[in-house]
Design a protein around this motif. Structure first.
Motif, PDB file in Angstrom:
ATOM      1  N   GLY A  15      54.402  33.719  39.652  1.00 50.06           N
ATOM      2  CA  GLY A  15      54.652  34.858  40.522  1.00 50.06           C
ATOM      3  C   GLY A  15      53.412  35.438  41.182  1.00 50.06           C
ATOM      4  N   ARG A  16      52.328  34.691  41.232  1.00 55.43           N
ATOM      5  CA  ARG A  16      51.118  35.179  41.891  1.00 55.43           C
ATOM      6  C   ARG A  16      51.277  35.004  43.391  1.00 55.43           C
ATOM      7  N   GLU A  17      50.692  35.930  44.153  1.00 51.09           N
ATOM      8  CA  GLU A  17      50.804  35.864  45.601  1.00 51.09           C
ATOM      9  C   GLU A  17      49.512  35.383  46.257  1.00 51.09           C
ATOM     10  N   GLY A  18      48.460  35.305  45.504  1.00 45.27           N
ATOM     11  CA  GLY A  18      47.184  34.854  46.025  1.00 45.27           C
ATOM     12  C   GLY A  18      46.179  34.746  44.900  1.00 45.27           C
ATOM     13  N   ILE A  19      44.964  34.341  45.240  1.00 45.12           N
ATOM     14  CA  ILE A  19      43.908  34.238  44.244  1.00 45.12           C
ATOM     15  C   ILE A  19      42.584  34.693  44.844  1.00 45.12           C
ATOM     16  N   ASN A  20      41.696  35.113  43.976  1.00 46.96           N
ATOM     17  CA  ASN A  20      40.289  35.293  44.305  1.00 46.96           C
ATOM     18  C   ASN A  20      39.513  34.305  43.455  1.00 46.96           C
ATOM     19  N   LEU A  21      38.466  33.751  44.040  1.00 49.22           N
ATOM     20  CA  LEU A  21      37.560  32.868  43.313  1.00 49.22           C
ATOM     21  C   LEU A  21      36.263  33.629  43.127  1.00 49.22           C
ATOM     22  N   LEU A  22      35.718  33.608  41.919  1.00 53.52           N
ATOM     23  CA  LEU A  22      34.535  34.398  41.606  1.00 53.52           C
ATOM     24  C   LEU A  22      33.552  33.571  40.801  1.00 53.52           C
ATOM     25  N   VAL A  23      32.308  33.624  41.234  1.00 50.52           N
ATOM     26  CA  VAL A  23      31.206  33.029  40.477  1.00 50.52           C
ATOM     27  C   VAL A  23      30.231  34.162  40.164  1.00 50.52           C
ATOM     28  N   CYS A  24      29.923  34.358  38.910  1.00 53.35           N
ATOM     29  CA  CYS A  24      28.930  35.344  38.488  1.00 53.35           C
ATOM     30  C   CYS A  24      27.654  34.578  38.145  1.00 53.35           C
ATOM     31  N   ASP A  25      26.553  34.909  38.817  1.00 57.80           N
ATOM     32  CA  ASP A  25      25.299  34.193  38.606  1.00 57.80           C
ATOM     33  C   ASP A  25      24.226  35.166  38.152  1.00 57.80           C
ATOM     34  N   GLY A  26      23.906  35.122  36.877  1.00 59.31           N
ATOM     35  CA  GLY A  26      22.864  35.973  36.321  1.00 59.31           C
ATOM     36  C   GLY A  26      23.422  37.157  35.562  1.00 59.31           C
ATOM     37  N   GLU A  27      22.656  37.632  34.634  1.00 58.81           N
ATOM     38  CA  GLU A  27      23.086  38.739  33.784  1.00 58.81           C
ATOM     39  C   GLU A  27      23.431  39.982  34.595  1.00 58.81           C
ATOM     40  N   ALA A  28      22.657  40.255  35.650  1.00 62.31           N
ATOM     41  CA  ALA A  28      22.922  41.430  36.487  1.00 62.31           C
ATOM     42  C   ALA A  28      24.267  41.324  37.198  1.00 62.31           C
ATOM     43  N   LEU A  30      26.944  40.166  35.755  1.00 63.09           N
ATOM     44  CA  LEU A  30      27.913  40.140  34.657  1.00 63.09           C
ATOM     45  C   LEU A  30      28.210  38.737  34.143  1.00 63.09           C
ATOM     46  N   GLN A  31      27.292  37.791  34.364  1.00 60.81           N
ATOM     47  CA  GLN A  31      27.488  36.448  33.822  1.00 60.81           C
ATOM     48  C   GLN A  31      27.284  36.504  32.315  1.00 60.81           C
ATOM     49  N   THR A  32      28.233  35.936  31.577  1.00 63.99           N
ATOM     50  CA  THR A  32      28.134  35.929  30.115  1.00 63.99           C
ATOM     51  C   THR A  32      28.050  34.517  29.555  1.00 63.99           C
ATOM     52  N   VAL A  33      28.435  33.518  30.338  1.00 61.41           N
ATOM     53  CA  VAL A  33      28.330  32.116  29.950  1.00 61.41           C
ATOM     54  C   VAL A  33      27.334  31.498  30.928  1.00 61.41           C
ATOM     55  N   PHE A  34      26.170  31.097  30.449  1.00 60.80           N
ATOM     56  CA  PHE A  34      25.072  30.752  31.342  1.00 60.80           C
ATOM     57  C   PHE A  34      25.060  29.281  31.745  1.00 60.80           C
ATOM     58  N   HIS A  35      26.152  28.887  32.385  1.00 65.55           N
ATOM     59  CA  HIS A  35      26.256  27.640  33.131  1.00 65.55           C
ATOM     60  C   HIS A  35      27.255  27.916  34.240  1.00 65.55           C
ATOM     61  N   PHE A  36      27.311  27.053  35.232  1.00 64.02           N
ATOM     62  CA  PHE A  36      28.213  27.310  36.355  1.00 64.02           C
ATOM     63  C   PHE A  36      29.660  27.179  35.917  1.00 64.02           C
ATOM     64  N   HIS A  37      30.446  28.167  36.241  1.00 65.53           N
ATOM     65  CA  HIS A  37      31.888  28.079  36.096  1.00 65.53           C
ATOM     66  C   HIS A  37      32.519  29.008  37.122  1.00 65.53           C
ATOM     67  N   LEU A  38      33.732  28.706  37.457  1.00 70.64           N
ATOM     68  CA  LEU A  38      34.455  29.410  38.510  1.00 70.64           C
ATOM     69  C   LEU A  38      35.623  30.165  37.895  1.00 70.64           C
ATOM     70  N   HIS A  39      35.709  31.447  38.188  1.00 65.90           N
ATOM     71  CA  HIS A  39      36.831  32.262  37.725  1.00 65.90           C
ATOM     72  C   HIS A  39      37.921  32.202  38.794  1.00 65.90           C
ATOM     73  N   VAL A  40      39.140  31.902  38.394  1.00 66.88           N
ATOM     74  CA  VAL A  40      40.288  31.926  39.287  1.00 66.88           C
ATOM     75  C   VAL A  40      41.103  33.146  38.886  1.00 66.88           C
ATOM     76  N   ILE A  41      41.149  34.140  39.774  1.00 69.82           N
ATOM     77  CA  ILE A  41      41.758  35.427  39.452  1.00 69.82           C
ATOM     78  C   ILE A  41      43.073  35.558  40.219  1.00 69.82           C
ATOM     79  N   PRO A  42      44.197  35.612  39.507  1.00 67.43           N
ATOM     80  CA  PRO A  42      45.482  35.762  40.194  1.00 67.43           C
ATOM     81  C   PRO A  42      45.590  37.149  40.820  1.00 67.43           C
ATOM     82  N   ARG A  43      46.242  37.209  41.981  1.00 61.30           N
ATOM     83  CA  ARG A  43      46.392  38.489  42.679  1.00 61.30           C
ATOM     84  C   ARG A  43      47.852  38.752  42.985  1.00 61.30           C
TER      85      ARG A  43
END
Length: 78
Positions: A15-28, A30-43
């Motif tokens: 039932g999601r109508e869209g998504i946001n893609l988010l990459v957090c790079d660096g502690e500032a 809010l990166q908590t896992v220090f390798h590249f990964h992509l967050h897929v956020i349902p909207r």
């Protein structure tokens, strides 16, 4: 990544109508896992954008069900 995953997510049983893609790079950022990964956020509509500083962790079984729903929708899209 293309448009197919976003279309499949909107058409999935989740039932999601869209998504946001988010990459957090660096502690500032809010990166908590220090390798590249992509967050897929349902909207949803209506929806407001908010990134909580300490987001709750989802249940692993729930995440697996959601992942399967997305895989099924991608397969159905061809």
């Amino acid at each position: 990544m293309g448009r197919a995953p976003a279309r499949a997510l909107r058409r999935s049983r989740l039932g999601r109508e869209g998504i946001n893609l988010l990459v957090c790079d660096g502690e500032a950022a809010l990166q908590t896992v220090f390798h590249f990964h992509l967050h897929v956020i349902p909207r949803y509509t209506p929806g407001e954008w908010a990134l909580p500083p300490d987001p709750p962790q989802a249940d692993a079984a729930l995440l697996e069900r959601h992942a399967q729903a997305i895989v099924d929708a991608l397969a159905a899209a061809g």
